[in-house]
Motif scaffolding. Structure first.
Motif, PDB file in Angstrom:
ATOM      1  N   ALA A  84      10.199  53.850  61.434  1.00  0.00           N
ATOM      2  CA  ALA A  84      11.951  54.956  62.124  1.00  0.00           C
ATOM      3  C   ALA A  84      12.419  55.023  63.667  1.00  0.00           C
ATOM      4  CB  ALA A  84      10.521  56.502  62.242  1.00  0.00           C
ATOM      5  N   LEU A  85      11.745  53.280  64.236  1.00  0.00           N
ATOM      6  CA  LEU A  85      12.360  53.591  65.312  1.00  0.00           C
ATOM      7  C   LEU A  85      13.450  51.876  65.288  1.00  0.00           C
ATOM      8  CD1 LEU A  85       9.928  54.563  67.993  1.00  0.00           C
ATOM      9  CD2 LEU A  85      12.059  55.757  67.050  1.00  0.00           C
ATOM     10  N   HIS A  86      13.020  51.674  64.090  1.00  0.00           N
ATOM     11  CA  HIS A  86      13.247  49.854  64.102  1.00  0.00           C
ATOM     12  C   HIS A  86      15.374  50.216  64.772  1.00  0.00           C
ATOM     13  CE1 HIS A  86      14.046  46.137  63.405  1.00  0.00           C
ATOM     14  NE2 HIS A  86      14.844  46.179  62.221  1.00  0.00           N
ATOM     15  N   LEU A  87      16.202  50.914  64.159  1.00  0.00           N
ATOM     16  CA  LEU A  87      17.086  51.209  64.011  1.00  0.00           C
ATOM     17  C   LEU A  87      18.082  51.436  65.395  1.00  0.00           C
ATOM     18  CD1 LEU A  87      20.578  50.939  63.413  1.00  0.00           C
ATOM     19  CD2 LEU A  87      20.267  53.606  63.176  1.00  0.00           C
ATOM     20  N   THR A  88      17.045  51.952  66.545  1.00  0.00           N
ATOM     21  CA  THR A  88      16.658  52.565  67.901  1.00  0.00           C
ATOM     22  C   THR A  88      16.782  51.089  68.775  1.00  0.00           C
ATOM     23  OG1 THR A  88      16.096  55.239  67.655  1.00  0.00           O
ATOM     24  CG2 THR A  88      15.875  54.130  69.492  1.00  0.00           C
ATOM     25  N   TYR A  89      15.410  50.672  67.757  1.00  0.00           N
ATOM     26  CA  TYR A  89      15.399  49.154  68.728  1.00  0.00           C
ATOM     27  C   TYR A  89      16.563  48.307  68.498  1.00  0.00           C
ATOM     28  CZ  TYR A  89      13.080  44.960  69.341  1.00  0.00           C
ATOM     29  OH  TYR A  89      12.757  43.147  69.847  1.00  0.00           O
ATOM     30  N   ARG A  90      17.013  48.123  68.132  1.00  0.00           N
ATOM     31  CA  ARG A  90      18.194  46.378  67.434  1.00  0.00           C
ATOM     32  C   ARG A  90      19.543  47.750  68.491  1.00  0.00           C
ATOM     33  NH1 ARG A  90      18.121  44.076  61.359  1.00  0.00           N
ATOM     34  NH2 ARG A  90      20.554  43.546  62.685  1.00  0.00           N
ATOM     35  N   GLN A  91      19.960  48.656  68.453  1.00  0.00           N
ATOM     36  CA  GLN A  91      20.526  49.733  69.855  1.00  0.00           C
ATOM     37  C   GLN A  91      19.834  49.146  70.833  1.00  0.00           C
ATOM     38  OE1 GLN A  91      20.770  53.465  68.229  1.00  0.00           O
ATOM     39  NE2 GLN A  91      22.554  52.987  67.392  1.00  0.00           N
ATOM     40  N   ALA A  92      18.908  49.153  71.030  1.00  0.00           N
ATOM     41  CA  ALA A  92      18.217  48.740  72.336  1.00  0.00           C
ATOM     42  C   ALA A  92      18.643  47.338  72.667  1.00  0.00           C
ATOM     43  CB  ALA A  92      16.712  49.343  73.157  1.00  0.00           C
ATOM     44  N   THR A  93      18.126  46.715  71.545  1.00  0.00           N
ATOM     45  CA  THR A  93      18.027  44.843  71.834  1.00  0.00           C
ATOM     46  C   THR A  93      19.925  44.181  72.285  1.00  0.00           C
ATOM     47  OG1 THR A  93      18.371  44.748  69.718  1.00  0.00           O
ATOM     48  CG2 THR A  93      16.553  44.420  70.901  1.00  0.00           C
ATOM     49  N   THR A  94      20.743  45.614  71.337  1.00  0.00           N
ATOM     50  CA  THR A  94      22.057  45.537  71.786  1.00  0.00           C
ATOM     51  C   THR A  94      22.724  45.726  72.527  1.00  0.00           C
ATOM     52  OG1 THR A  94      22.138  45.307  68.835  1.00  0.00           O
ATOM     53  CG2 THR A  94      24.467  45.743  70.493  1.00  0.00           C
ATOM     54  N   VAL A  95      21.925  47.061  73.398  1.00  0.00           N
ATOM     55  CA  VAL A  95      22.712  47.232  75.230  1.00  0.00           C
ATOM     56  C   VAL A  95      22.243  46.601  75.988  1.00  0.00           C
ATOM     57  CG1 VAL A  95      22.243  48.718  76.499  1.00  0.00           C
ATOM     58  CG2 VAL A  95      22.229  49.952  74.251  1.00  0.00           C
ATOM     59  N   THR A  96      21.347  45.666  75.247  1.00  0.00           N
ATOM     60  CA  THR A  96      20.499  45.011  76.871  1.00  0.00           C
ATOM     61  C   THR A  96      21.370  43.533  76.144  1.00  0.00           C
ATOM     62  OG1 THR A  96      18.086  45.529  76.061  1.00  0.00           O
ATOM     63  CG2 THR A  96      18.626  43.218  77.456  1.00  0.00           C
ATOM     64  N   VAL A 144      28.687  43.393  67.290  1.00  0.00           N
ATOM     65  CA  VAL A 144      28.824  44.431  67.796  1.00  0.00           C
ATOM     66  C   VAL A 144      29.134  46.044  66.567  1.00  0.00           C
ATOM     67  CG1 VAL A 144      27.696  46.700  68.952  1.00  0.00           C
ATOM     68  CG2 VAL A 144      28.111  44.330  70.417  1.00  0.00           C
ATOM     69  N   TYR A 145      29.874  44.969  66.235  1.00  0.00           N
ATOM     70  CA  TYR A 145      30.485  46.518  64.764  1.00  0.00           C
ATOM     71  C   TYR A 145      31.308  45.569  64.000  1.00  0.00           C
ATOM     72  CZ  TYR A 145      30.810  49.435  69.099  1.00  0.00           C
ATOM     73  OH  TYR A 145      30.309  50.033  69.905  1.00  0.00           O
ATOM     74  N   LEU A 146      30.593  43.964  63.597  1.00  0.00           N
ATOM     75  CA  LEU A 146      31.266  43.686  62.236  1.00  0.00           C
ATOM     76  C   LEU A 146      29.834  43.775  61.793  1.00  0.00           C
ATOM     77  CD1 LEU A 146      33.326  42.429  60.681  1.00  0.00           C
ATOM     78  CD2 LEU A 146      32.647  40.328  61.670  1.00  0.00           C
ATOM     79  N   PRO A 147      29.645  44.566  60.479  1.00  0.00           N
ATOM     80  CA  PRO A 147      28.093  44.646  60.049  1.00  0.00           C
ATOM     81  C   PRO A 147      27.889  42.957  59.495  1.00  0.00           C
ATOM     82  CG  PRO A 147      29.812  46.697  59.482  1.00  0.00           C
ATOM     83  CD  PRO A 147      30.746  45.780  59.976  1.00  0.00           C
ATOM     84  N   LEU A 148      28.860  42.383  58.801  1.00  0.00           N
ATOM     85  CA  LEU A 148      27.985  41.238  58.306  1.00  0.00           C
ATOM     86  C   LEU A 148      27.505  40.598  59.676  1.00  0.00           C
ATOM     87  CD1 LEU A 148      31.443  40.224  56.617  1.00  0.00           C
ATOM     88  CD2 LEU A 148      29.494  40.882  55.190  1.00  0.00           C
ATOM     89  N   LEU A 149      27.668  40.646  60.906  1.00  0.00           N
ATOM     90  CA  LEU A 149      27.370  40.023  61.990  1.00  0.00           C
ATOM     91  C   LEU A 149      25.920  40.049  61.753  1.00  0.00           C
ATOM     92  CD1 LEU A 149      30.251  38.364  63.447  1.00  0.00           C
ATOM     93  CD2 LEU A 149      29.025  36.913  62.247  1.00  0.00           C
ATOM     94  N   HIS A 150      25.419  41.934  61.375  1.00  0.00           N
ATOM     95  CA  HIS A 150      24.829  42.185  62.288  1.00  0.00           C
ATOM     96  C   HIS A 150      22.984  41.894  61.765  1.00  0.00           C
ATOM     97  CE1 HIS A 150      26.831  46.511  62.488  1.00  0.00           C
ATOM     98  NE2 HIS A 150      26.606  45.284  63.337  1.00  0.00           N
ATOM     99  N   HIS A 151      23.211  41.053  60.837  1.00  0.00           N
ATOM    100  CA  HIS A 151      21.843  40.606  59.734  1.00  0.00           C
ATOM    101  C   HIS A 151      21.885  39.380  60.917  1.00  0.00           C
ATOM    102  CE1 HIS A 151      18.696  39.684  57.473  1.00  0.00           C
ATOM    103  NE2 HIS A 151      19.237  38.388  57.722  1.00  0.00           N
ATOM    104  N   VAL A 152      22.742  38.283  61.383  1.00  0.00           N
ATOM    105  CA  VAL A 152      22.709  37.176  61.661  1.00  0.00           C
ATOM    106  C   VAL A 152      21.874  36.986  63.329  1.00  0.00           C
ATOM    107  CG1 VAL A 152      24.061  35.091  62.515  1.00  0.00           C
ATOM    108  CG2 VAL A 152      24.717  36.265  60.146  1.00  0.00           C
ATOM    109  N   PHE A 153      22.890  37.944  64.016  1.00  0.00           N
ATOM    110  CA  PHE A 153      22.479  38.507  65.614  1.00  0.00           C
ATOM    111  C   PHE A 153      21.486  39.036  66.220  1.00  0.00           C
ATOM    112  CE2 PHE A 153      26.281  36.393  65.580  1.00  0.00           C
ATOM    113  CZ  PHE A 153      26.464  35.428  66.679  1.00  0.00           C
ATOM    114  N   GLY A 154      21.176  39.859  65.023  1.00  0.00           N
ATOM    115  CA  GLY A 154      19.797  40.916  64.589  1.00  0.00           C
ATOM    116  C   GLY A 154      20.874  42.441  65.657  1.00  0.00           C
TER     117      GLY A 154
END
Length: 258
Positions: A84-96, A144-154
């Motif tokens: 349940a917290l996986h999206l939150t974790y990815r947002q936290a790493t993105t903020v970092t 950060v905002y292109l969905p195609l790159l979310h999987h590549v960069f986490g």
């Protein structure tokens, strides 16, 4: 991939732009470096790692932990795929990651001068740096905002509140170093002198070795005080002294003053 995105994507153009930075005011008034002095000095490393790096680390780690905590995370909670917290974790790493980019922007502005205030050279005077920062921000927004790159960069898309938290980072880093440089400039000159030495007069006649030889050489070839001041960052008073000395030397040798 996020590390490569910083090193090769967001840092490259600003770093190249800093290589085109003009000399800061007062640089030519300092004594020449010793022949055995190395390019990388302890003071440089202390500033980069011990001060700017420490401020940046505190900011980005604070953003990481705050994003996790506000998302409902507690120490020990799983954050892997499918939780349940996986999206939150990815947002936290993105903020970092975005926080690192933001802190590097602040560091780029701070690194433009070693002692002088950035206002003395103009905050927006380095156009190449502004272009490089613009590219870095566009590149970061794409990741950060292109969905195609979310999987590549986490990464994961951030909320406006998360962006607002990261936005002040450049100003915090830059402002902290601006304050540090102000304290360095106010440090009494006598504090750096060995005990028992006497203070030098407030103004002494210039000699050929009192300033950087490049400035003296250019003055002997006809450069005006105004030109030395604007091209080399020599103070107006020192530039006038250098030109006066050049004319004195020319007169002593029977040459026409420049």
């Amino acid at each position: 991939m996020q590390i490569l995105a910083v090193d090769l994507g967001t840092d490259t153009l600003p770093a190249l732009a800093l290589g085109r930075e003009r000399a800061e005011p007062g640089l030519m008034d300092r004594p020449p470096r010793r022949r055995d002095e190395k390019v990388i000095q302890r003071s440089m490393l202390a500033r980069a790692w011990g001060f700017l790096g420490l401020v940046s680390a505190c900011l980005v780690m604070g953003g990481f932990l705050l994003t996790l905590t506000l998302g409902g995370w507690h120490p020990g909670d799983p954050t892997g795929p499918g939780t349940a917290l996986h999206l939150t974790y990815r947002q936290a790493t993105t903020v970092t990651w975005l926080g690192i980019v933001a802190c590097q922007i602040g560091t780029a502005f701070a690194a433009r001068t070693e002692r002088a205030s950035l206002r003395s050279i103009g905050v927006l005077s380095n156009r190449q740096l502004l272009v490089g920062i613009g590219f870095s921000l566009a590149f970061a927004a794409t990741i950060v905002y292109l969905p195609l790159l979310h999987h590549v960069f986490g990464t994961a898309a951030l909320s406006p509140a998360q962006l607002a938290f990261v936005a002040p980072f450049p100003f915090v880093v830059w402002g902290a170093d601006e304050l540090r440089r102000a304290l360095v400039r106010r440090r009494p000159a006598a504090a750096a002198k060995p005990a028992g030495t006497t203070a030098a007069p407030a103004h002494t006649p210039v000699t050929a070795s009192a300033h950087h030889p490049v400035a003296v050489l250019l003055a002997r070839h006809g450069w005006s005080a105004h030109r030395l001041h604007h091209a080399l960052g020599v103070s107006e008073e020192a530039a006038k002294d250098i030109v006066s000395h050049a004319r004195q030397v020319a007169a002593e040798h029977g040459r026409r003053p420049p």
